[in-house]
Design a protein around this motif. Structure first.
Motif, PDB file in Angstrom:
ATOM      1  N   VAL A 147       0.838  -1.203   0.000  1.00 25.99           N
ATOM      2  CA  VAL A 147       0.000   0.000   0.000  1.00 25.99           C
ATOM      3  C   VAL A 147       0.872   1.252   0.000  1.00 25.99           C
ATOM      4  CG1 VAL A 147      -1.673   1.316   1.361  1.00 25.99           C
ATOM      5  CG2 VAL A 147      -1.981  -1.131   1.053  1.00 25.99           C
ATOM      6  N   SER A 148       1.943   1.235   0.756  1.00 28.59           N
ATOM      7  CA  SER A 148       2.847   2.380   0.815  1.00 28.59           C
ATOM      8  C   SER A 148       3.476   2.662  -0.544  1.00 28.59           C
ATOM      9  CB  SER A 148       3.931   2.123   1.857  1.00 28.59           C
ATOM     10  OG  SER A 148       4.897   3.130   1.832  1.00 28.59           O
ATOM     11  N   VAL A 149       3.915   1.635  -1.231  1.00 27.35           N
ATOM     12  CA  VAL A 149       4.539   1.819  -2.550  1.00 27.35           C
ATOM     13  C   VAL A 149       3.519   2.361  -3.544  1.00 27.35           C
ATOM     14  CG1 VAL A 149       5.531   0.571  -4.508  1.00 27.35           C
ATOM     15  CG2 VAL A 149       6.384   0.159  -2.205  1.00 27.35           C
ATOM     16  N   LYS A 150       2.296   1.844  -3.521  1.00 21.29           N
ATOM     17  CA  LYS A 150       1.271   2.318  -4.458  1.00 21.29           C
ATOM     18  C   LYS A 150       0.883   3.765  -4.185  1.00 21.29           C
ATOM     19  CE  LYS A 150      -0.861  -1.934  -5.992  1.00 21.29           C
ATOM     20  NZ  LYS A 150      -2.109  -2.661  -6.186  1.00 21.29           N
ATOM     21  N   THR A 151       0.723   4.136  -2.944  1.00 18.13           N
ATOM     22  CA  THR A 151       0.368   5.526  -2.652  1.00 18.13           C
ATOM     23  C   THR A 151       1.536   6.463  -2.939  1.00 18.13           C
ATOM     24  OG1 THR A 151       0.873   5.191  -0.307  1.00 18.13           O
ATOM     25  CG2 THR A 151      -1.431   4.983  -0.971  1.00 18.13           C
ATOM     26  N   ASN A 152       2.753   6.003  -2.734  1.00 17.97           N
ATOM     27  CA  ASN A 152       3.919   6.807  -3.069  1.00 17.97           C
ATOM     28  C   ASN A 152       3.988   7.033  -4.580  1.00 17.97           C
ATOM     29  OD1 ASN A 152       6.302   8.203  -2.868  1.00 17.97           O
ATOM     30  ND2 ASN A 152       7.560   6.410  -2.497  1.00 17.97           N
ATOM     31  N   HIS A 153       3.703   6.010  -5.368  1.00 17.12           N
ATOM     32  CA  HIS A 153       3.709   6.156  -6.821  1.00 17.12           C
ATOM     33  C   HIS A 153       2.584   7.092  -7.271  1.00 17.12           C
ATOM     34  CE1 HIS A 153       4.747   5.192 -10.902  1.00 17.12           C
ATOM     35  NE2 HIS A 153       3.501   4.860 -11.156  1.00 17.12           N
ATOM     36  N   SER A 154       1.446   7.016  -6.626  1.00 15.60           N
ATOM     37  CA  SER A 154       0.338   7.920  -6.938  1.00 15.60           C
ATOM     38  C   SER A 154       0.742   9.365  -6.688  1.00 15.60           C
ATOM     39  CB  SER A 154      -0.883   7.552  -6.088  1.00 15.60           C
ATOM     40  OG  SER A 154      -1.912   8.482  -6.274  1.00 15.60           O
ATOM     41  N   ALA A 155       1.390   9.627  -5.586  1.00 18.60           N
ATOM     42  CA  ALA A 155       1.861  10.985  -5.285  1.00 18.60           C
ATOM     43  C   ALA A 155       2.901  11.429  -6.299  1.00 18.60           C
ATOM     44  CB  ALA A 155       2.436  11.039  -3.871  1.00 18.60           C
ATOM     45  N   PHE A 156       3.757  10.526  -6.730  1.00 19.69           N
ATOM     46  CA  PHE A 156       4.762  10.849  -7.745  1.00 19.69           C
ATOM     47  C   PHE A 156       4.090  11.267  -9.052  1.00 19.69           C
ATOM     48  CE2 PHE A 156       7.166   9.245 -11.424  1.00 19.69           C
ATOM     49  CZ  PHE A 156       8.272  10.080 -11.353  1.00 19.69           C
ATOM     50  N   LEU A 157       3.068  10.519  -9.491  1.00 22.52           N
ATOM     51  CA  LEU A 157       2.379  10.852 -10.733  1.00 22.52           C
ATOM     52  C   LEU A 157       1.661  12.194 -10.634  1.00 22.52           C
ATOM     53  CD1 LEU A 157       0.948   7.372 -11.804  1.00 22.52           C
ATOM     54  CD2 LEU A 157       2.914   8.597 -12.756  1.00 22.52           C
ATOM     55  N   ARG A 158       1.074  12.479  -9.492  1.00 19.08           N
ATOM     56  CA  ARG A 158       0.415  13.775  -9.309  1.00 19.08           C
ATOM     57  C   ARG A 158       1.433  14.914  -9.347  1.00 19.08           C
ATOM     58  NH1 ARG A 158      -4.867  12.960  -7.529  1.00 19.08           N
ATOM     59  NH2 ARG A 158      -5.240  10.817  -6.933  1.00 19.08           N
ATOM     60  N   THR A 159       2.587  14.690  -8.785  1.00 14.07           N
ATOM     61  CA  THR A 159       3.647  15.698  -8.832  1.00 14.07           C
ATOM     62  C   THR A 159       4.121  15.904 -10.266  1.00 14.07           C
ATOM     63  OG1 THR A 159       4.337  15.098  -6.604  1.00 14.07           O
ATOM     64  CG2 THR A 159       5.925  16.306  -7.938  1.00 14.07           C
ATOM     65  N   GLN A 160       4.262  14.816 -11.024  1.00 18.64           N
ATOM     66  CA  GLN A 160       4.655  14.931 -12.425  1.00 18.64           C
ATOM     67  C   GLN A 160       3.631  15.751 -13.202  1.00 18.64           C
ATOM     68  OE1 GLN A 160       7.884  14.055 -11.943  1.00 18.64           O
ATOM     69  NE2 GLN A 160       7.755  13.381 -14.045  1.00 18.64           N
ATOM     70  N   ALA A 161       2.346  15.494 -12.960  1.00 16.25           N
ATOM     71  CA  ALA A 161       1.296  16.250 -13.652  1.00 16.25           C
ATOM     72  C   ALA A 161       1.381  17.733 -13.304  1.00 16.25           C
ATOM     73  CB  ALA A 161      -0.074  15.689 -13.297  1.00 16.25           C
ATOM     74  N   SER A 162       1.653  18.032 -12.052  1.00 17.19           N
ATOM     75  CA  SER A 162       1.791  19.426 -11.625  1.00 17.19           C
ATOM     76  C   SER A 162       2.986  20.086 -12.315  1.00 17.19           C
ATOM     77  CB  SER A 162       1.954  19.479 -10.108  1.00 17.19           C
ATOM     78  OG  SER A 162       2.182  20.792  -9.679  1.00 17.19           O
ATOM     79  N   PHE A 163       4.114  19.397 -12.365  1.00 18.21           N
ATOM     80  CA  PHE A 163       5.294  19.938 -13.042  1.00 18.21           C
ATOM     81  C   PHE A 163       5.031  20.152 -14.536  1.00 18.21           C
ATOM     82  CE2 PHE A 163       8.356  17.953  -9.753  1.00 18.21           C
ATOM     83  CZ  PHE A 163       8.288  19.096  -8.975  1.00 18.21           C
ATOM     84  N   LEU A 164       4.352  19.204 -15.164  1.00 17.62           N
ATOM     85  CA  LEU A 164       4.045  19.332 -16.585  1.00 17.62           C
ATOM     86  C   LEU A 164       3.114  20.512 -16.846  1.00 17.62           C
ATOM     87  CD1 LEU A 164       3.631  15.568 -17.464  1.00 17.62           C
ATOM     88  CD2 LEU A 164       5.343  17.115 -18.418  1.00 17.62           C
ATOM     89  N   GLY A 165       2.124  20.695 -15.982  1.00 14.07           N
ATOM     90  CA  GLY A 165       1.220  21.832 -16.127  1.00 14.07           C
ATOM     91  C   GLY A 165       1.954  23.152 -16.007  1.00 14.07           C
ATOM     92  N   GLN A 166       2.833  23.245 -15.028  1.00 11.26           N
ATOM     93  CA  GLN A 166       3.624  24.466 -14.846  1.00 11.26           C
ATOM     94  C   GLN A 166       4.543  24.703 -16.040  1.00 11.26           C
ATOM     95  OE1 GLN A 166       3.293  26.640 -12.163  1.00 11.26           O
ATOM     96  NE2 GLN A 166       4.527  27.962 -13.444  1.00 11.26           N
TER      97      GLN A 166
END
Length: 175
Positions: free
Chosen positions: A34-53
């Protein structure tokens, strides 16, 4: 007390302790998954934020052509660099280059991504100020991607689609 009656008692204690320890380790392994999956989810959200910026900055750098950035982005909008090697880009070529480059970054950073940009204004100022005047409206950026789910079972009918959950990053900004 007869010593022959107590034989094997410590073996049962060891087996029970081993069973309890094993159950505890299985629980810890589940928490790690569960920790690895939620960490990967946070990583993808951060990537989306960086791409938007990144796209917002590209649009701000080419203010006179903001309307040309509007549209859909996916793997189909990846293209070649329209600017000559070592040469300068015109503002129109810069839009094509930014669209192709950003589409490639989307595909490289997110699983099964799509994005749309819509703007509802126009650059302010006269034709002489095109590209230097501020933008008189807002732009909406939506980035969508598929993300594996923590839920078990079927959500879409097949086991493969049960793990893919669409995620959206939405941002309204003024370039």
């Amino acid at each position: 007390m007869n010593p022959k009656q107590n034989r094997g008692f410590t073996l049962i204690e060891v087996l029970v302790a081993l069973l309890i320890f094993s159950v505890g380790l299985l629980g810890m392994a589940g928490l790690m998954v569960v920790s690895v999956k939620t960490n990967h989810s946070a990583f993808l959200r951060t990537q989306a934020s960086f791409l938007g910026q990144s796209m917002a900055d590209r649009m701000r750098a080419n203010m006179g052509q903001i309307a040309a950035y509007a549209g859909s982005y996916s793997s189909s909008t990846i293209g070649s660099d329209p600017c000559p090697t070592g040469g300068t880009c015109t503002p129109v070529q810069l839009v094509a280059r930014d669209r192709a480059t950003w589409s490639q970054q989307l595909v490289d950073s997110l699983p099964n991504p799509t994005a749309t940009i819509a703007c509802n204004g126009a650059p302010l100022g006269t034709a002489l100020q095109a590209g230097a005047a501020p933008y008189g409206g807002l732009c909406t950026l939506l980035i969508q991607w598929d993300e594996s789910s923590l839920l078990r079972g079927t959500q879409g009918g097949t086991a493969a689609s049960a793990n893919a959950v669409p995620q959206t990053f939405a941002w309204v900004f003024q370039p």
